[in-house]
Design an enzyme around this catalytic site. Sequence first.
Site, PDB file in Angstrom:
ATOM      1  N   GLY A 180       0.781  -1.247   0.000  1.00 24.71           N
ATOM      2  CA  GLY A 180       0.000   0.000   0.000  1.00 24.71           C
ATOM      3  C   GLY A 180       0.806   1.287   0.000  1.00 24.71           C
ATOM      4  O   GLY A 180       0.350   2.302  -0.523  1.00 24.71           O
ATOM      5  N   ASP A 208      -6.193   2.144   9.999  1.00 22.97           N
ATOM      6  CA  ASP A 208      -7.584   1.809  10.281  1.00 22.97           C
ATOM      7  C   ASP A 208      -7.687   1.451  11.774  1.00 22.97           C
ATOM      8  O   ASP A 208      -7.821   2.343  12.607  1.00 22.97           O
ATOM      9  CB  ASP A 208      -7.937   0.647   9.340  1.00 22.97           C
ATOM     10  CG  ASP A 208      -9.389   0.246   9.343  1.00 22.97           C
ATOM     11  OD1 ASP A 208     -10.247   1.125   9.185  1.00 22.97           O
ATOM     12  OD2 ASP A 208      -9.669  -0.958   9.487  1.00 22.97           O
ATOM     13  N   GLY A 262      -5.240   0.409  13.498  1.00 24.64           N
ATOM     14  CA  GLY A 262      -3.963   0.829  14.072  1.00 24.64           C
ATOM     15  C   GLY A 262      -2.999  -0.321  14.342  1.00 24.64           C
ATOM     16  O   GLY A 262      -1.832  -0.104  14.630  1.00 24.64           O
ATOM     17  N   THR A 305      -1.570  -2.603  12.379  1.00 28.39           N
ATOM     18  CA  THR A 305      -0.435  -2.732  11.459  1.00 28.39           C
ATOM     19  C   THR A 305       0.671  -1.735  11.801  1.00 28.39           C
ATOM     20  O   THR A 305       1.837  -2.113  11.943  1.00 28.39           O
ATOM     21  CB  THR A 305      -0.898  -2.528  10.003  1.00 28.39           C
ATOM     22  OG1 THR A 305      -1.942  -3.455   9.724  1.00 28.39           O
ATOM     23  CG2 THR A 305       0.247  -2.736   9.025  1.00 28.39           C
ATOM     24  N   LYS A 351      -8.226   6.790   9.527  1.00 29.98           N
ATOM     25  CA  LYS A 351      -9.643   6.570   9.878  1.00 29.98           C
ATOM     26  C   LYS A 351      -9.759   6.518  11.387  1.00 29.98           C
ATOM     27  O   LYS A 351      -9.794   5.440  11.979  1.00 29.98           O
ATOM     28  CB  LYS A 351     -10.124   5.244   9.287  1.00 29.98           C
ATOM     29  CG  LYS A 351     -10.375   5.274   7.802  1.00 29.98           C
ATOM     30  CD  LYS A 351     -11.303   4.136   7.428  1.00 29.98           C
ATOM     31  CE  LYS A 351     -10.672   3.213   6.458  1.00 29.98           C
ATOM     32  NZ  LYS A 351     -11.492   2.038   6.129  1.00 29.98           N
ATOM     33  N   ASP A 377      -6.076  -1.364  -2.221  1.00 31.37           N
ATOM     34  CA  ASP A 377      -6.713  -2.317  -3.126  1.00 31.37           C
ATOM     35  C   ASP A 377      -8.029  -2.843  -2.599  1.00 31.37           C
ATOM     36  O   ASP A 377      -8.349  -2.716  -1.411  1.00 31.37           O
ATOM     37  CB  ASP A 377      -5.782  -3.514  -3.337  1.00 31.37           C
ATOM     38  CG  ASP A 377      -5.698  -4.395  -2.090  1.00 31.37           C
ATOM     39  OD1 ASP A 377      -5.349  -3.855  -1.017  1.00 31.37           O
ATOM     40  OD2 ASP A 377      -6.008  -5.588  -2.183  1.00 31.37           O
ATOM     41  N   ARG A 432      -5.438  -0.552  -7.042  1.00 27.38           N
ATOM     42  CA  ARG A 432      -4.253   0.007  -6.394  1.00 27.38           C
ATOM     43  C   ARG A 432      -3.567   1.098  -7.202  1.00 27.38           C
ATOM     44  O   ARG A 432      -3.001   2.032  -6.657  1.00 27.38           O
ATOM     45  CB  ARG A 432      -3.205  -1.098  -6.257  1.00 27.38           C
ATOM     46  CG  ARG A 432      -3.123  -1.717  -4.923  1.00 27.38           C
ATOM     47  CD  ARG A 432      -1.827  -2.503  -4.870  1.00 27.38           C
ATOM     48  NE  ARG A 432      -1.975  -3.754  -4.160  1.00 27.38           N
ATOM     49  CZ  ARG A 432      -2.159  -3.844  -2.851  1.00 27.38           C
ATOM     50  NH1 ARG A 432      -2.241  -2.758  -2.115  1.00 27.38           N
ATOM     51  NH2 ARG A 432      -2.274  -5.015  -2.275  1.00 27.38           N
TER      52      ARG A 432
HETATM   53  P1  5GP Z   1      -5.087  -1.596  10.378  1.00 27.38           P
HETATM   54  O1  5GP Z   1      -4.042  -2.576  10.783  1.00 27.38           O
HETATM   55  O2  5GP Z   1      -4.773  -0.169  10.776  1.00 27.38           O
HETATM   56  O3  5GP Z   1      -6.469  -2.007  10.823  1.00 27.38           O
HETATM   57  O4  5GP Z   1      -5.246  -1.657   8.839  1.00 27.38           O
HETATM   58  C1  5GP Z   1      -4.275  -1.351   8.009  1.00 27.38           C
HETATM   59  C2  5GP Z   1      -4.432  -2.114   6.719  1.00 27.38           C
HETATM   60  O5  5GP Z   1      -5.792  -2.504   6.441  1.00 27.38           O
HETATM   61  C3  5GP Z   1      -4.027  -1.222   5.585  1.00 27.38           C
HETATM   62  O6  5GP Z   1      -2.642  -1.290   5.376  1.00 27.38           O
HETATM   63  C4  5GP Z   1      -4.865  -1.732   4.456  1.00 27.38           C
HETATM   64  O7  5GP Z   1      -4.216  -2.815   3.829  1.00 27.38           O
HETATM   65  C5  5GP Z   1      -6.124  -2.248   5.109  1.00 27.38           C
HETATM   66  N1  5GP Z   1      -7.199  -1.234   5.067  1.00 27.38           N
HETATM   67  C6  5GP Z   1      -7.774  -0.598   6.092  1.00 27.38           C
HETATM   68  N2  5GP Z   1      -8.743   0.228   5.687  1.00 27.38           N
HETATM   69  C7  5GP Z   1      -8.775   0.120   4.339  1.00 27.38           C
HETATM   70  C8  5GP Z   1      -9.568   0.748   3.310  1.00 27.38           C
HETATM   71  O8  5GP Z   1     -10.447   1.604   3.523  1.00 27.38           O
HETATM   72  N3  5GP Z   1      -9.293   0.379   2.034  1.00 27.38           N
HETATM   73  C9  5GP Z   1      -8.337  -0.542   1.718  1.00 27.38           C
HETATM   74  N4  5GP Z   1      -8.159  -0.813   0.443  1.00 27.38           N
HETATM   75  N5  5GP Z   1      -7.572  -1.149   2.653  1.00 27.38           N
HETATM   76  C10 5GP Z   1      -7.795  -0.814   3.957  1.00 27.38           C
HETATM   77 MG    MG Z   2      -5.003  -4.988   1.551  1.00 26.78          MG
END
Ligand code: 5GP
Ligand code: MG
Length: 190
Positions: free
Chosen positions: A56, A118, A120, A122, A146, A174, A180
């Site tokens: 990403g 999202d 957090g 990751t 977000k 994606d 992407r």
């Molecule tokens: P987290 O670990 O913060 O929940 O999520 C991070 C990962 O979730 C991002 O690197 C991405 O791959 C995926 N992700 C979270 N929200 C979105 C979104 O709205 N669209 C897409 N395409 N991927 C998302």
């Molecule tokens: Mg993904």
Amino acid sequence: MLQKTSLDGDRVDTSSDGLRVLLEREAVERKVFELAQQISMDFAGQSPVIVGILTGAAQFLIDLLRAMPDEFTRDVEYDFVNLNSYTGTRSSRRPIISSSFGVDITGRDVLLVDGIVDTGHTIAETTALVWEHGPASVKTCIFLNKPVRRQVEVPLDYVGFSIEDVFVVGYGMDFDQRYRALPYIGVIEN
Ligand code: 5GP
Ligand code: MG
């Protein structure tokens, strides 16, 4: 929330009216330029290692570098890490780094770059992994945030845009590997 199955195997009608544009290409480019100027001012006199989380962050990281002054990028090193989050067991969400750091980040000022935060998890886990290598400092740069979805608190030093709880695609993000490569941010509408 999107049902993955609804688009599986259906390659019809995507870029025309299936996508609502959330951030136009020009808005993306303007924001990247602003962030690049800010980062190059803040890190002036240092030689940071910029680490992008695949896949990403790829477009965002390269665009940031290209928008920075040459005097700054001359001393920048960059690298990517590839993470595979465990999804099977929620309790062990720790991502696995499947490509090690090519650049030695020990004692370095690291700027960690990702496209979106999202929940957090990751960015929090990747930050922790970077710290295990003994860097001098770690900062984060995220294109989209977000905040309402956050489950773990993680300091974000540079943020492009904060958005609502919508599933976005484009500019590195994606949906089942699609969209992407788009230079703008869209929302899939069905
Ligand atoms: P987290 O670990 O913060 O929940 O999520 C991070 C990962 O979730 C991002 O690197 C991405 O791959 C995926 N992700 C979270 N929200 C979105 C979104 O709205 N669209 C897409 N395409 N991927 C998302
Ligand atoms: Mg993904």
